[in-house]
Every structure is written in C-alpha cells, then in structure tokens.
Enzyme design. Sequence first.
Site, mmCIF file in Angstrom:
data_model
loop_
_atom_site.group_PDB
_atom_site.id
_atom_site.type_symbol
_atom_site.label_atom_id
_atom_site.label_comp_id
_atom_site.label_asym_id
_atom_site.label_seq_id
_atom_site.Cartn_x
_atom_site.Cartn_y
_atom_site.Cartn_z
ATOM 1 N N LYS A 80 -34.366 -28.721 12.651
ATOM 2 C CA LYS A 80 -34.442 -29.376 11.349
ATOM 3 C C LYS A 80 -34.405 -30.888 11.559
ATOM 4 O O LYS A 80 -33.632 -31.386 12.389
ATOM 5 C CB LYS A 80 -33.236 -28.911 10.522
ATOM 6 N N SER A 156 -32.174 -25.517 2.587
ATOM 7 C CA SER A 156 -33.009 -26.662 2.892
ATOM 8 C C SER A 156 -33.622 -26.616 4.287
ATOM 9 O O SER A 156 -34.454 -27.461 4.628
ATOM 10 C CB SER A 156 -32.169 -27.937 2.755
ATOM 11 N N SER A 180 -28.001 -23.158 3.438
ATOM 12 C CA SER A 180 -29.312 -23.610 3.887
ATOM 13 C C SER A 180 -29.799 -23.024 5.203
ATOM 14 O O SER A 180 -30.922 -23.301 5.608
ATOM 15 C CB SER A 180 -29.338 -25.141 3.970
#
Length: 465
Positions: A80, A156, A180
């Site tokens: 990420k 996310s 997330s």
Amino acid sequence: MSGELLLRPAGEIASAVNTGAVSAREVAEAAIARIEATDGKLGAFTDPTFGRALAEAEAVDTAVAGGATLPLAGVPYAVKNLFDIAGVTTRAGARINDDHPPAKADATLVRQMTAAGAVMLGGLNMGEYAYDFTGENAHHGASLNPHDPTRMSGGSSGGSGTAVAAGMVAASLGSDTNGSIRVPASFCGLFGLKPTFGRLSRAGSFPFCASLDHLGPIARSAADLALIFDALQVDDPADPAQIRRPALDTTPGIDDGIDGLRIAVAGGYFRERGMPEAYAAVDHVAKALGVDREVVVPEAARARGAAYLITTSESSNLHLGRLRERAADFDPDTRGRLLSGAMVPAAWAIQAQRFRSWFREAMRKVLEDVDIILAPATPFHALKSGTKTVTLDGVEMPARPNIGIFTQPISFVGLPVVAVPVWLPGAALPIGVQVVAPAWREDWALRVARYLEASGAVSAPVANS
C-alpha cells in the site's frame, strides 16, 4: 513454469526458488509481465518498482546459489502506498503528498520482507489518507475488483487486494485502522491478517489514526499469512507504540487443527441487521467447523460509534494544517469527513477513550469463555463502483462509511483477526468472515483459517479478469 507458479501460494514459490526449480528472476519477470498485461484495467499500482524487483531477484538467486534458504525466496509482493519505499514518494493516496520528496529508506516491514527474500514490485493504490472503505481514489482512480471489474475492491487497502486477487503478486502489505485489510480481503476473496495492535512495527508508514492503526499482510492462503507474519515480526525501537513481545513462530503450527479451541458465532449486533449474505457466510464457516454456540459481544454498536469518534478526531487533528492550506486538493468526501472530525468536542473523544477501556475489558471477559469468535467481515458482497448509498436496517445510508460496520468494533480494541474468503453456492462474488482471537493469539486464528482452507470451506482463487 514461472508464469503458472506466480499464481500459486507464496510458500510454493519460495520452495521452488530455494530448490532451484525456478529462479527468482524468472518469477519477477512473470510478475512484471502480468502487471503490464492486467493492471491497466484494474488500477492496483501507482508506483511500480520493476528495476528494484529485478535487482532484488538477482540478489535472491545469488544467495540461494550460495547455499542460503530464504523463507520468502523470490516471492513477488507490493505494498500500500503509505509504506515508505526507498526512492519512491510515499503518497498515502493523496495529491498533497505528491509534492513530498522520495523516501530515503524502506519502512521496517518492507526491510523485513527483503531480508526474507521477497521481491518488491511497487506501491499500490489506496483510499486517500486511508479514510475509505471502497478502494476508490479521486486522484489515482479506483482499484477495481478482479472478480468483476465493475465492482469495488474495498478499501482502504484496495490496490493491495486487487493486485493479489488478480495474480499480479503473491502477497501484499496493507494497513487496517477500522477494517482496511479485512474489507478488501472480503470483497476480493482473499485471506487477510490484522494482527494484535502493537505487534508489528509501523515505522516508516504514513499514519491515519495512531491509536487504531495496524499493518499486516494479504495473501491467497492461510499458510502464506503465517509465513509472512513470521517474517514481519521484529522488535523495532523506531515504533514507540510497538508492544514488545517475543516473536511468535506461527508457521510450524498452522496445520495443528482446531482440537481444543472453543469457537462461537458472534450474535447480537453481528446477527440482527438483516444482511443475509453476511450471515450465510458465517453459517457456512460455522457448519464447516461444527460450531453451534453463540456469544453476544456487549455494546458492539456503541463500540463502533466510539471508534468513529476516535478515528475522526485523531485524523482531523493530524490533517488540520493541510485542511487550512490545501483544502481544495483533498478528495471532497475525505475533506468533508475530516472537517466534521475537527468539530468533534474534546469531551466526546475523551469519553470514547474511556468507553474503549470498558469495552476492552468486556471483550477480555468474553474471550475467557471462548477462544475464537466468528463474525461477518462485510455486510454484503462487493458493491458496484461508484455506489453512494446502501440500505441498512431499512434505512438508506452513505455506503462509504458503512461498509465497515462489522470490522470496526473488533479493531477498536486491537484484537487479532484473520479474514477468510467464502464463496457461497451460486454466488459470483466472495464475501469474508472474521476469525477473531484474543490478543497475541494470531496462531489460533491462523489455525482455524488453515483448517477451513484444507477442508475446502474457504478458498482464494486467482480471478480470471
């Protein structure tokens, strides 16, 4: 062979590289080719690092030729884009961060992956500043669901889910504040681990809400989660919030089965909201485990509300300067939530933290009587991209904040969770179930996940798109 091997679990890739059946460079080249062929329509990557990947693969091949055995030899992965990658700007999904200089060093967990022999393919798309459950980013585009590219990947850590489910990489690292990691795992049909709060170092990652942030892996098998989790554990003084614990080697015990574990289904809040897909997934897992016991998590709805208060007040305080100086450069949805958080009275946030202490003790007592709790991960299958509202409890509500209604009460007190992927009969899309354990017992949750995987009750196939 390397192209086919790329779609296999990380443990199989490492074994093949360590035995010389295939080179790490061949696997890296296969991953690069697959990313170039598929990512254009899925939007997982924001910052590919193909040159680094080939250099790391060469280093792994040299080490193996010299007699080394590496636990993640040649395993292609990505992170990420809130993790620092040396030489890459840490975006955290934000336009504002594009102005920042490249990171000077890797995040601690990235260094751990490199030391274990994994090969870095790049930074992955995410919701702006991690304040998202959809996988949609106003600046870098949406990371889409490989099982149906008209649908959300979940956020996310959306790119982290997309890249693994599409077979671009064997594993990824994400963050989980309110869900997330578990939401993209549920939407994309993957295994995801949110460890105990403080277990893994967060040094070198861009924060969202410091008192709730966790980092962890996403993969296509429970065994891979254990393998990666073992590699990530390190005592790191660079993260002052890390809670010092001896490293727990989970991989050797992953196949120990579920004998002796007391398992129950979460009732009450987790069962009374009229969400048949979510409940059917939990029932499916409970049946495979032979579980017919139910426990009630007390005040779970209040825990979710308190988690939101803490999240919005802490994150808005973090971003106050950016809101004052560059408000127009935020995603409007994120900006609105942060501005609302800036107006939360301090007394509310303090009371939420007091309740957090009460809820932590309440969960401790529940987990004295059971070892594992099963709960839904998301209230439904992946939504269509761009969906703005959903109907919950007969009321039309905003979609973006309500995808995490089942994950927030659990991360609120930092319990370890493995999300497992369920494919219900006749369903075209997966949906996840949370396997929740007491603090520091990731090994129990991983054993349950592995048992379910070995029995065929849960699985994480690579998407065909």
